[in-house]
Write an enzyme that holds these catalytic residues in place. Structure first.
Site, PDB file in Angstrom:
ATOM      1  N   LEU A  65       0.839  -1.202   0.000  1.00 53.84           N
ATOM      2  CA  LEU A  65       0.000   0.000   0.000  1.00 53.84           C
ATOM      3  C   LEU A  65       0.874   1.252   0.000  1.00 53.84           C
ATOM      4  O   LEU A  65       2.058   1.193   0.321  1.00 53.84           O
ATOM      5  CB  LEU A  65      -0.904  -0.036   1.235  1.00 53.84           C
ATOM      6  N   PRO A  66       0.275   2.424  -0.342  1.00 54.45           N
ATOM      7  CA  PRO A  66       1.113   3.619  -0.516  1.00 54.45           C
ATOM      8  C   PRO A  66       1.862   4.075   0.742  1.00 54.45           C
ATOM      9  O   PRO A  66       3.066   4.319   0.677  1.00 54.45           O
ATOM     10  CB  PRO A  66       0.108   4.684  -0.969  1.00 54.45           C
ATOM     11  N   THR A  96       6.382   0.616   1.920  1.00 54.55           N
ATOM     12  CA  THR A  96       7.427   1.413   2.577  1.00 54.55           C
ATOM     13  C   THR A  96       6.725   2.426   3.466  1.00 54.55           C
ATOM     14  O   THR A  96       6.077   3.353   2.958  1.00 54.55           O
ATOM     15  CB  THR A  96       8.291   2.147   1.541  1.00 54.55           C
ATOM     16  N   LYS A 171      15.343  -0.031   5.018  1.00 58.32           N
ATOM     17  CA  LYS A 171      14.896   0.563   3.740  1.00 58.32           C
ATOM     18  C   LYS A 171      15.175   2.084   3.741  1.00 58.32           C
ATOM     19  O   LYS A 171      15.641   2.644   2.738  1.00 58.32           O
ATOM     20  CB  LYS A 171      13.409   0.267   3.560  1.00 58.32           C
ATOM     21  N   LYS A 246       9.225  11.001  -0.581  1.00 57.75           N
ATOM     22  CA  LYS A 246       8.494  10.345   0.528  1.00 57.75           C
ATOM     23  C   LYS A 246       9.457   9.525   1.397  1.00 57.75           C
ATOM     24  O   LYS A 246       9.462   9.629   2.625  1.00 57.75           O
ATOM     25  CB  LYS A 246       7.412   9.424  -0.061  1.00 57.75           C
TER      26      LYS A 246
HETATM   27  P1  NAD Z   1       0.813   2.446  -6.262  1.00 60.45           P
HETATM   28  O1  NAD Z   1       0.228   3.749  -5.882  1.00 60.45           O
HETATM   29  O2  NAD Z   1       1.057   2.114  -7.696  1.00 60.45           O
HETATM   30  O3  NAD Z   1      -0.113   1.251  -5.679  1.00 60.45           O
HETATM   31  C1  NAD Z   1      -0.783   1.291  -4.442  1.00 60.45           C
HETATM   32  C2  NAD Z   1      -2.083   0.511  -4.616  1.00 60.45           C
HETATM   33  O4  NAD Z   1      -2.731   0.440  -3.347  1.00 60.45           O
HETATM   34  C3  NAD Z   1      -3.055   1.185  -5.587  1.00 60.45           C
HETATM   35  O5  NAD Z   1      -3.435   0.275  -6.602  1.00 60.45           O
HETATM   36  C4  NAD Z   1      -4.245   1.576  -4.698  1.00 60.45           C
HETATM   37  O6  NAD Z   1      -5.497   1.489  -5.367  1.00 60.45           O
HETATM   38  C5  NAD Z   1      -4.122   0.529  -3.600  1.00 60.45           C
HETATM   39  N1  NAD Z   1      -4.822   0.891  -2.371  1.00 60.45           N
HETATM   40  C6  NAD Z   1      -4.770   2.063  -1.679  1.00 60.45           C
HETATM   41  N2  NAD Z   1      -5.564   1.989  -0.604  1.00 60.45           N
HETATM   42  C7  NAD Z   1      -6.114   0.740  -0.603  1.00 60.45           C
HETATM   43  C8  NAD Z   1      -7.032   0.066   0.247  1.00 60.45           C
HETATM   44  N3  NAD Z   1      -7.555   0.646   1.326  1.00 60.45           N
HETATM   45  N4  NAD Z   1      -7.387  -1.209  -0.056  1.00 60.45           N
HETATM   46  C9  NAD Z   1      -6.883  -1.812  -1.166  1.00 60.45           C
HETATM   47  N5  NAD Z   1      -6.022  -1.218  -2.021  1.00 60.45           N
HETATM   48  C10 NAD Z   1      -5.651   0.053  -1.740  1.00 60.45           C
HETATM   49  O7  NAD Z   1       2.143   2.296  -5.410  1.00 60.45           O
HETATM   50  P2  NAD Z   1       3.396   1.336  -5.708  1.00 60.45           P
HETATM   51  O8  NAD Z   1       4.357   2.023  -6.604  1.00 60.45           O
HETATM   52  O9  NAD Z   1       2.893  -0.026  -6.029  1.00 60.45           O
HETATM   53  O10 NAD Z   1       4.077   1.327  -4.255  1.00 60.45           O
HETATM   54  C11 NAD Z   1       3.534   0.590  -3.162  1.00 60.45           C
HETATM   55  C12 NAD Z   1       4.501   0.678  -2.007  1.00 60.45           C
HETATM   56  O11 NAD Z   1       5.773   0.170  -2.410  1.00 60.45           O
HETATM   57  C13 NAD Z   1       4.746   2.125  -1.517  1.00 60.45           C
HETATM   58  O12 NAD Z   1       4.842   2.117  -0.132  1.00 60.45           O
HETATM   59  C14 NAD Z   1       6.073   2.486  -2.190  1.00 60.45           C
HETATM   60  O13 NAD Z   1       6.791   3.467  -1.462  1.00 60.45           O
HETATM   61  C15 NAD Z   1       6.781   1.146  -2.180  1.00 60.45           C
HETATM   62  N6  NAD Z   1       7.820   0.997  -3.213  1.00 60.45           N
HETATM   63  C16 NAD Z   1       7.592   1.420  -4.485  1.00 60.45           C
HETATM   64  C17 NAD Z   1       8.605   1.260  -5.440  1.00 60.45           C
HETATM   65  C18 NAD Z   1       8.388   1.706  -6.868  1.00 60.45           C
HETATM   66  O14 NAD Z   1       9.357   1.763  -7.629  1.00 60.45           O
HETATM   67  N7  NAD Z   1       7.166   2.015  -7.282  1.00 60.45           N
HETATM   68  C19 NAD Z   1       9.823   0.647  -5.097  1.00 60.45           C
HETATM   69  C20 NAD Z   1       9.996   0.188  -3.801  1.00 60.45           C
HETATM   70  C21 NAD Z   1       8.989   0.361  -2.863  1.00 60.45           C
END
Ligand code: NAD
Length: 296
Positions: A65-66, A96, A171, A246
């Site tokens: 999740l975000p 994260t 991390k 973030k």
């Molecule tokens: P994203 O915004 O693409 O995906 C998050 C998903 O969570 C979305 O599809 C959203 O609809 C869903 N969501 C939000 N609230 C929800 C709820 N209550 N119930 C169900 N689903 C819900 O984000 P991402 O890029 O996939 O990143 C996710 C996590 O991973 C973050 O914490 C980010 O910091 C971490 N991260 C991302 C990357 C990257 O390169 N994108 C790399 C490492 C870590």
């Protein structure tokens, strides 16, 4: 094969869930976005109208999740999954988030007989798709050992960092270091360029010398030095400036809590916040190279 619920199917969670399906696990997925769910169901996952229906028979519940507020709400709110997850099941939160929220969620779940590890990842969307992520796990040894075969399906390096919250601290340290390396590499390359050096020649020299580092050697921020990196694709794809900003905020929270001095991290957080505020939030974090454009 395990019975797994996967909550949060965004850029990272979607491909991670697909890798679990491909490995033969029973995966029930849920996201607020119908399209995100459809993409994973197409690959063989199942879904339910409510996340609570997905988790009730699951041995593992993985969340991606975000931010911390989403993780806390999904698990601990009045209608949260805490009321639906079976005792003895293991929650793996790969989002994260700040370590304090992670520890809080883990502690409250444990009071209900539900096990928890924090397991944030490094490796980006490419690593999530290829199944080559690095996992940094915080939690008990027993829970780490139980989770490892599942995490091995989505990653190639699975580390036990320590107790609850330790994965999030690891991390934060890694991404703070990465941001500082990216800024310093950009600054050095721009200095060379503004003094007449060719960026590729200078990159080769520094990569073979004591300035060698990942941002220079495999993720070069100067357009045209390397193929297949975001800098040579108008800084599209990769790891967004907004996400780096973030993560640097989380690193600073961690520093404040532990009374640690992190001057380089603090400067990096400010520079990335400024870069995002100037309309670059959706670009790859290597676009910070343009912060150091020299006056001609
Ligand atoms: P994203 O915004 O693409 O995906 C998050 C998903 O969570 C979305 O599809 C959203 O609809 C869903 N969501 C939000 N609230 C929800 C709820 N209550 N119930 C169900 N689903 C819900 O984000 P991402 O890029 O996939 O990143 C996710 C996590 O991973 C973050 O914490 C980010 O910091 C971490 N991260 C991302 C990357 C990257 O390169 N994108 C790399 C490492 C870590």
């Amino acid at each position: 094969m395990a019975n797994i619920a996967f909550i949060g199917l965004g850029n990272m969670g979607g491909p991670m869930a697909i890798n679990l399906v491909k490995a033969g696990h029973q995966v029930c997925v849920f996201d607020l976005s119908e399209q995100a769910v459809a993409n994973v169901v197409e690959q063989g996952a199942t879904t339910q109208p409510q996340a609570s229906d997905c988790v009730k028979d699951a041995e593992f519940i993985i969340s991606m999740l975000p931010a911390g507020k989403h993780v806390e709400a999904v698990f601990l709110s009045e209608n949260g999954l805490i009321n639906h997850i079976a005792k003895g099941a293991l929650v793996i939160d790969s989002s994260t988030i700040d370590s304090a929220t992670s520890i809080k969620v883990g502690t409250v779940l444990l009071e209900q007989g539900i096990n928890f590890i924090d397991a944030p990842v490094s490796g980006g969307v490419g690593g999530a798709t290829a199944g080559t992520l690095s996992f940094m796990v915080g939690g008990s040894e027993a829970d780490f050992n139980q989770a490892k075969p599942v995490l091995d399906t989505m990653g190639k390096n699975v580390f036990h960092a320590g107790n609850h919250g330790a994965g999030q601290v690891a991390k934060a340290c890694n991404n703070m270091l990465l941001s500082v390396l990216m800024l310093a590499t950009s600054e050095a390359l721009q200095l060379g360029i503004s003094n007449g050096l060719d960026a590729s020649v200078l990159s080769n020299i520094m990569s073979s010398s004591s300035g060698s580092n990942w941002t220079l050697d495999v993720y070069n921020p100067c357009p045209g030095v390397m193929e297949n990196v975001p800098s040579s694709n108008d800084y599209q794809g990769g790891f967004m400036v907004d996400l780096m900003a973030k993560d640097l905020g989380l690193a600073m929270d961690t520093a404040v809590k532990s009374h640690s001095s992190t001057p380089m991290g603090a400067l990096a957080r400010s520079l990335y916040a400024m870069h995002a505020a100037n309309g670059n939030g959706a670009k790859d974090f290597s676009s910070a190279f343009n912060l150091f454009n020299q006056a001609k």
